[in-house]
Design an enzyme around this catalytic site. Structure first.
Site, PDB file in Angstrom:
ATOM      1  N   ASP A   1       0.314  -3.120  12.325  1.00  0.00           N
ATOM      2  CA  ASP A   1       0.756  -3.521  10.980  1.00  0.00           C
ATOM      3  C   ASP A   1       1.007  -5.026  10.966  1.00  0.00           C
ATOM      4  O   ASP A   1       1.963  -5.517  11.587  1.00  0.00           O
ATOM      5  CB  ASP A   1       2.035  -2.754  10.622  1.00  0.00           C
ATOM      6  CG  ASP A   1       2.415  -2.980   9.167  1.00  0.00           C
ATOM      7  OD1 ASP A   1       2.546  -4.148   8.760  1.00  0.00           O
ATOM      8  OD2 ASP A   1       2.566  -1.982   8.433  1.00  0.00           O
TER       9      ASP A   1
ATOM     10  N   ASP B   1       4.540  -6.140   9.600  1.00  0.00           N
ATOM     11  CA  ASP B   1       5.634  -5.833  10.527  1.00  0.00           C
ATOM     12  C   ASP B   1       5.574  -6.725  11.762  1.00  0.00           C
ATOM     13  O   ASP B   1       6.604  -7.182  12.260  1.00  0.00           O
ATOM     14  CB  ASP B   1       5.553  -4.358  10.961  1.00  0.00           C
ATOM     15  CG  ASP B   1       6.077  -3.417   9.882  1.00  0.00           C
ATOM     16  OD1 ASP B   1       6.738  -3.902   8.940  1.00  0.00           O
ATOM     17  OD2 ASP B   1       5.810  -2.199   9.984  1.00  0.00           O
TER      18      ASP B   1
ATOM     19  N   THR C   1      -1.063   7.563  -0.745  1.00  0.00           N
ATOM     20  CA  THR C   1      -2.350   7.442  -1.439  1.00  0.00           C
ATOM     21  C   THR C   1      -3.201   6.305  -0.874  1.00  0.00           C
ATOM     22  O   THR C   1      -4.405   6.244  -1.131  1.00  0.00           O
ATOM     23  CB  THR C   1      -2.131   7.139  -2.936  1.00  0.00           C
ATOM     24  OG1 THR C   1      -1.488   5.855  -3.035  1.00  0.00           O
ATOM     25  CG2 THR C   1      -1.264   8.186  -3.599  1.00  0.00           C
TER      26      THR C   1
ATOM     27  N   ARG D   1       0.849  -1.187   0.000  1.00  0.00           N
ATOM     28  CA  ARG D   1       0.000   0.000   0.000  1.00  0.00           C
ATOM     29  C   ARG D   1       0.882   1.233   0.000  1.00  0.00           C
ATOM     30  O   ARG D   1       1.729   1.378   0.888  1.00  0.00           O
ATOM     31  CB  ARG D   1      -0.802  -0.014   1.314  1.00  0.00           C
ATOM     32  CG  ARG D   1      -2.247   0.004   1.109  1.00  0.00           C
ATOM     33  CD  ARG D   1      -3.061  -0.068   2.342  1.00  0.00           C
ATOM     34  NE  ARG D   1      -2.549   0.392   3.611  1.00  0.00           N
ATOM     35  CZ  ARG D   1      -3.322   0.797   4.603  1.00  0.00           C
ATOM     36  NH1 ARG D   1      -4.631   0.811   4.456  1.00  0.00           N
ATOM     37  NH2 ARG D   1      -2.813   1.173   5.752  1.00  0.00           N
TER      38      ARG D   1
END
Ligand code: PRP
Ligand code: URA
Length: 208
Positions: A199, A202, A107, A103
């Site tokens: 995340d 991560d 944006t 991603r």
């Protein structure tokens, strides 16, 4: 309108709570992703087609079944990788086809960086795997790729979905069912799911 399944199973609720916790280390986090993926697979595969198959038990012959459909697991890199083993444990003959998307931080749109699909699909059912359905951009883009590839039966397996992502899936791919461990409240201004788990890539790979 997509069918949206959000698990109410106590094992899923318990494991998901541990998964969310900031105290959960990457090793345990990966174990939980794998286990929750397996529990959701049980739900997501309930309508797979069967063929009759004769089996010889130690006592006599009987008619049983085998899976008819050729199944493809499609993890979205990176975070979807952790779900593969949990699903594969239950369907060891499935093929695994990786799609690489990240991603864009500004944006929030998905950017494709890995796709080695052969020209013709060799599978008739695809389970797209990604723990996080946030804006929905990554899931929608991957399902677009699966449709262009020629797969007719597609399902999405995630762990946490945001209402925004579910709505985007319903707009773009209303016939694709969505299986989740939970539906959370909303996205924050950076496109992260609240309350979420942070995340997912991560936390699995220790890169946060
Ligand atoms: C995360 C996650 C999904 C995507 C979800 O991937 O694993 O693929 O974001 O967000 P969306 O629904 O808004 O598209 P990320 O881009 O962080 O890449 P990573 O898995 O490599 O960490
Ligand atoms: N990707 C993640 O890993 N977590 C989120 O909350 C949103 C997107």
């Amino acid at each position: 309108m997509s069918m949206v399944f959000a698990s109410s199973h106590p094992l899923v609720a318990h494991k998901l709570t541990v998964l969310r916790s900031t105290d959960t280390e990457p090793k345990k986090f990966r174990e939980l992703i794998r286990e929750i993926a397996a529990l959701l697979t049980y739900e997501a595969t309930a309508d797979l087609q069967l063929l009759p198959r004769t089996v010889q038990t130690p006592l006599q012959k009987m008619s049983g079944y085998e899976l008819q459909e050729k199944i493809g697991l499609v993890p979205i890199l990176r975070a979807g990788l952790g779900m593969v083993e949990g699903v594969w444990d239950l369907m060891p003959s499935a093929e695994v086809w990786h799609i690489g998307l990240y991603r864009d931080e500004k944006t929030l749109k998905p950017v494709e960086y890995y796709n080695k699909l052969p020209i013709e699909p060799r599978v008739s059912v695809c389970l797209v795997l990604d723990p996080m359905l946030a804006t929905g951009g990554s899931a929608v883009a991957t399902i677009d790729i699966m449709k262009r590839w020629g797969v007719k039966k597609i399902k999405f397996l995630g762990i946490i979905g945001a209402p925004e992502g579910i709505e985007m899936m319903q707009r773009h791919h209303p016939e694709v069912p969505i299986y989740l461990a939970a539906i959370d409240e909303k996205l924050n201004q950076n496109g992260y799911i609240l309350p979420g788990l942070g995340d997912a890539g991560d936390r699995q790979f220790g890169t946060g």
